[in-house]
Design a protein around this motif. Structure first.
Motif, PDB file in Angstrom:
ATOM      1  N   ALA A  86       0.827  -1.527   0.086  1.00 24.03           N
ATOM      2  CA  ALA A  86      -0.085   0.204  -0.115  1.00 24.03           C
ATOM      3  C   ALA A  86       0.556   1.286   0.204  1.00 24.03           C
ATOM      4  O   ALA A  86       0.507   2.326  -0.779  1.00 24.03           O
ATOM      5  CB  ALA A  86      -0.866   0.167   1.058  1.00 24.03           C
ATOM      6  N   PHE A  87       1.532   1.114   0.940  1.00 25.02           N
ATOM      7  CA  PHE A  87       2.130   2.061   1.212  1.00 25.02           C
ATOM      8  C   PHE A  87       3.827   2.957  -0.444  1.00 25.02           C
ATOM      9  O   PHE A  87       3.647   4.220  -0.773  1.00 25.02           O
ATOM     10  CB  PHE A  87       3.842   1.510   1.601  1.00 25.02           C
ATOM     11  CG  PHE A  87       5.106   2.937   1.892  1.00 25.02           C
ATOM     12  CD1 PHE A  87       4.722   4.314   2.936  1.00 25.02           C
ATOM     13  CD2 PHE A  87       5.707   2.698   1.692  1.00 25.02           C
ATOM     14  CE1 PHE A  87       6.582   4.897   2.432  1.00 25.02           C
ATOM     15  CE2 PHE A  87       7.309   3.747   0.992  1.00 25.02           C
ATOM     16  CZ  PHE A  87       7.149   4.888   1.682  1.00 25.02           C
ATOM     17  N   LEU A  88       4.215   1.738  -1.266  1.00 26.48           N
ATOM     18  CA  LEU A  88       4.150   1.725  -2.698  1.00 26.48           C
ATOM     19  C   LEU A  88       3.716   2.386  -3.461  1.00 26.48           C
ATOM     20  O   LEU A  88       3.756   2.973  -4.512  1.00 26.48           O
ATOM     21  CB  LEU A  88       5.656   0.125  -3.613  1.00 26.48           C
ATOM     22  CG  LEU A  88       6.084  -0.325  -2.261  1.00 26.48           C
ATOM     23  CD1 LEU A  88       6.617  -2.034  -2.623  1.00 26.48           C
ATOM     24  CD2 LEU A  88       7.314   0.848  -2.306  1.00 26.48           C
ATOM     25  N   GLY A  89       2.309   1.992  -3.235  1.00 24.11           N
ATOM     26  CA  GLY A  89       1.246   2.609  -4.330  1.00 24.11           C
ATOM     27  C   GLY A  89       0.858   3.767  -4.075  1.00 24.11           C
ATOM     28  O   GLY A  89       1.088   4.486  -5.255  1.00 24.11           O
ATOM     29  N   HIS A  90       1.184   4.261  -3.130  1.00 22.86           N
ATOM     30  CA  HIS A  90       0.965   6.220  -2.570  1.00 22.86           C
ATOM     31  C   HIS A  90       2.903   6.761  -2.976  1.00 22.86           C
ATOM     32  O   HIS A  90       1.915   7.401  -4.158  1.00 22.86           O
ATOM     33  CB  HIS A  90       0.738   6.115  -1.049  1.00 22.86           C
ATOM     34  CG  HIS A  90       0.970   6.991  -0.535  1.00 22.86           C
ATOM     35  ND1 HIS A  90       0.081   8.207  -0.773  1.00 22.86           N
ATOM     36  CD2 HIS A  90       2.032   8.235  -0.392  1.00 22.86           C
ATOM     37  CE1 HIS A  90      -0.077   9.288  -0.035  1.00 22.86           C
ATOM     38  NE2 HIS A  90       1.424   9.959  -0.345  1.00 22.86           N
ATOM     39  N   VAL A  91       3.993   5.732  -2.928  1.00 22.92           N
ATOM     40  CA  VAL A  91       4.584   6.616  -3.140  1.00 22.92           C
ATOM     41  C   VAL A  91       5.080   6.487  -4.888  1.00 22.92           C
ATOM     42  O   VAL A  91       5.417   7.254  -5.587  1.00 22.92           O
ATOM     43  CB  VAL A  91       5.588   6.329  -2.410  1.00 22.92           C
ATOM     44  CG1 VAL A  91       7.455   6.834  -3.030  1.00 22.92           C
ATOM     45  CG2 VAL A  91       6.150   6.382  -1.218  1.00 22.92           C
ATOM     46  N   PHE A  92       4.654   5.603  -5.381  1.00 19.78           N
ATOM     47  CA  PHE A  92       4.930   4.943  -6.542  1.00 19.78           C
ATOM     48  C   PHE A  92       3.733   4.246  -7.639  1.00 19.78           C
ATOM     49  O   PHE A  92       3.223   3.163  -7.771  1.00 19.78           O
ATOM     50  CB  PHE A  92       5.728   4.040  -7.392  1.00 19.78           C
ATOM     51  CG  PHE A  92       7.163   4.465  -6.665  1.00 19.78           C
ATOM     52  CD1 PHE A  92       8.216   5.192  -7.055  1.00 19.78           C
ATOM     53  CD2 PHE A  92       7.313   3.479  -5.014  1.00 19.78           C
ATOM     54  CE1 PHE A  92       8.876   5.653  -6.198  1.00 19.78           C
ATOM     55  CE2 PHE A  92       8.421   3.708  -4.686  1.00 19.78           C
ATOM     56  CZ  PHE A  92       9.636   4.721  -5.434  1.00 19.78           C
ATOM     57  N   PRO A  93       2.286   5.610  -7.655  1.00 23.18           N
ATOM     58  CA  PRO A  93       0.900   5.402  -7.894  1.00 23.18           C
ATOM     59  C   PRO A  93       1.204   5.315  -9.883  1.00 23.18           C
ATOM     60  O   PRO A  93       1.261   5.375 -10.837  1.00 23.18           O
ATOM     61  CB  PRO A  93       0.230   6.229  -7.283  1.00 23.18           C
ATOM     62  CG  PRO A  93       1.292   7.477  -7.896  1.00 23.18           C
ATOM     63  CD  PRO A  93       2.058   7.184  -6.697  1.00 23.18           C
ATOM     64  N   ILE A  94       0.242   4.075  -9.513  1.00 24.85           N
ATOM     65  CA  ILE A  94       0.321   3.157 -11.091  1.00 24.85           C
ATOM     66  C   ILE A  94      -0.619   4.752 -11.917  1.00 24.85           C
ATOM     67  O   ILE A  94      -0.440   4.658 -13.261  1.00 24.85           O
ATOM     68  CB  ILE A  94      -0.777   2.442 -11.003  1.00 24.85           C
ATOM     69  CG1 ILE A  94      -0.149   1.650 -12.740  1.00 24.85           C
ATOM     70  CG2 ILE A  94      -1.433   1.970 -10.825  1.00 24.85           C
ATOM     71  CD1 ILE A  94      -0.573   0.232 -13.149  1.00 24.85           C
ATOM     72  N   TYR A  95      -1.659   5.263 -11.853  1.00 23.92           N
ATOM     73  CA  TYR A  95      -2.561   5.944 -11.778  1.00 23.92           C
ATOM     74  C   TYR A  95      -1.784   7.690 -12.385  1.00 23.92           C
ATOM     75  O   TYR A  95      -2.362   7.741 -13.437  1.00 23.92           O
ATOM     76  CB  TYR A  95      -4.045   6.816 -11.015  1.00 23.92           C
ATOM     77  CG  TYR A  95      -4.388   4.957 -10.696  1.00 23.92           C
ATOM     78  CD1 TYR A  95      -4.770   4.199 -11.768  1.00 23.92           C
ATOM     79  CD2 TYR A  95      -4.606   5.297  -9.082  1.00 23.92           C
ATOM     80  CE1 TYR A  95      -5.068   2.413 -10.742  1.00 23.92           C
ATOM     81  CE2 TYR A  95      -5.020   3.692  -8.616  1.00 23.92           C
ATOM     82  CZ  TYR A  95      -5.542   2.611  -9.594  1.00 23.92           C
ATOM     83  OH  TYR A  95      -6.302   1.752  -9.357  1.00 23.92           O
ATOM     84  N   TYR A  96      -1.026   7.703 -11.497  1.00 20.50           N
ATOM     85  CA  TYR A  96      -0.295   9.147 -11.856  1.00 20.50           C
ATOM     86  C   TYR A  96       1.605   9.121 -11.824  1.00 20.50           C
ATOM     87  O   TYR A  96       1.870   9.855 -11.658  1.00 20.50           O
ATOM     88  CB  TYR A  96      -0.400   9.266 -10.745  1.00 20.50           C
ATOM     89  CG  TYR A  96      -1.555  10.432  -9.726  1.00 20.50           C
ATOM     90  CD1 TYR A  96      -2.525  10.708 -10.244  1.00 20.50           C
ATOM     91  CD2 TYR A  96      -1.980   8.569  -8.693  1.00 20.50           C
ATOM     92  CE1 TYR A  96      -3.772  10.608 -10.170  1.00 20.50           C
ATOM     93  CE2 TYR A  96      -3.496   8.772  -8.545  1.00 20.50           C
ATOM     94  CZ  TYR A  96      -3.999   9.590  -9.406  1.00 20.50           C
ATOM     95  OH  TYR A  96      -5.282   9.964  -8.820  1.00 20.50           O
ATOM     96  N   GLY A  97       1.467   7.966 -13.205  1.00 20.97           N
ATOM     97  CA  GLY A  97       3.147   7.690 -14.024  1.00 20.97           C
ATOM     98  C   GLY A  97       3.970   7.219 -12.786  1.00 20.97           C
ATOM     99  O   GLY A  97       4.701   7.990 -13.151  1.00 20.97           O
ATOM    100  N   PHE A  98       3.565   6.729 -11.606  1.00 14.53           N
ATOM    101  CA  PHE A  98       4.323   6.778 -11.183  1.00 14.53           C
ATOM    102  C   PHE A  98       4.458   7.458  -9.990  1.00 14.53           C
ATOM    103  O   PHE A  98       6.338   7.137  -9.814  1.00 14.53           O
ATOM    104  CB  PHE A  98       6.040   5.705 -11.473  1.00 14.53           C
ATOM    105  CG  PHE A  98       4.505   4.115 -11.693  1.00 14.53           C
ATOM    106  CD1 PHE A  98       4.103   3.132 -10.683  1.00 14.53           C
ATOM    107  CD2 PHE A  98       4.269   4.117 -13.358  1.00 14.53           C
ATOM    108  CE1 PHE A  98       4.037   1.924 -11.935  1.00 14.53           C
ATOM    109  CE2 PHE A  98       4.406   3.358 -13.903  1.00 14.53           C
ATOM    110  CZ  PHE A  98       3.592   2.387 -13.213  1.00 14.53           C
TER     111      PHE A  98
END
Length: 193
Positions: A86-98
């Motif tokens: 979940a943390f990596l999703g926040h830092v490197f979000p797939i929806y916003y170009g990571f």
């Protein structure tokens, strides 16, 4: 386990700051202030109430997957891996170009999901340091730095789980590298400025 990892990453990738700022007709936080889509930057551009919503929703991104996985019987080590996802999703979000936020609120939410007392300890340390130093990033970095220690002693002394917490700790220091540079140069902004 795989479904939880994927789901927690995708949930973490949702940017509360961008969505809430759009709903409130505020500028995209990536284009204002520090350029970071997080609660501290939203505080600068939108005020306390909007920032509080961002903080809560970012925290829920860490707490919900951990608590759900706990309900389904996953062990502490597996729960910390889900928090990391979940943390990596926040830092490197797939929806916003990571390109995402710094992850402290999501981390705190996940800590609360893992153990209320671990999350409470983080919050108390943050509040004390913020009160004394008047700098949000120093408070966050201090509470984070100490988190593997109090996590280990408050939970079940699980070394593997603590190593995952330490890994998240390293990521948070990485995401705060510019803050650390400004702190070293005496340029970091104080709370309320």
């Amino acid at each position: 386990m795989l479904y939880f990892l994927i789901g927690s990453y995708l949930l973490g990738s949702i940017s509360s700051a961008i969505i809430i700022c759009k709903i409130c007709n505020l500028p995209d936080p990536r284009t204002q202030g520090s350029g970071n889509p997080g609660a501290t930057n939203v505080l600068r551009i939108g005020g306390k109430k909007v920032a509080a919503f961002v903080l809560i929703f970012d925290g829920l991104k860490g707490a919900i997957p951990v608590m759900l996985a706990h309900y389904f019987g996953l062990n502490l080590f597996e729960l910390t891996i889900i928090l990391l996802s979940a943390f990596l999703g926040h830092v490197f979000p797939i929806y916003y170009g990571f390109k995402g936020g710094k992850g402290v609120a999501t981390y705190l939410g996940g800590l609360i999901g893992l153990s209320f007392f671990v999350g409470l300890t983080f919050s108390i340390i943050w509040l004390i340091v913020a009160k004394v130093m008047k700098v949000s990033s120093i408070a966050a970095l201090t509470a984070t730095l100490l988190s593997p220690i109090y996590f280990y002693f408050i939970t079940t002394h699980d070394v593997r789980a603590t190593m995952v917490i330490f890994l998240i700790n390293l990521f948070i220091y990485f995401t705060h590298r510019e803050n650390i540079r400004r702190i070293m140069n005496g340029e970091e902004g104080v709370i309320g400025s």
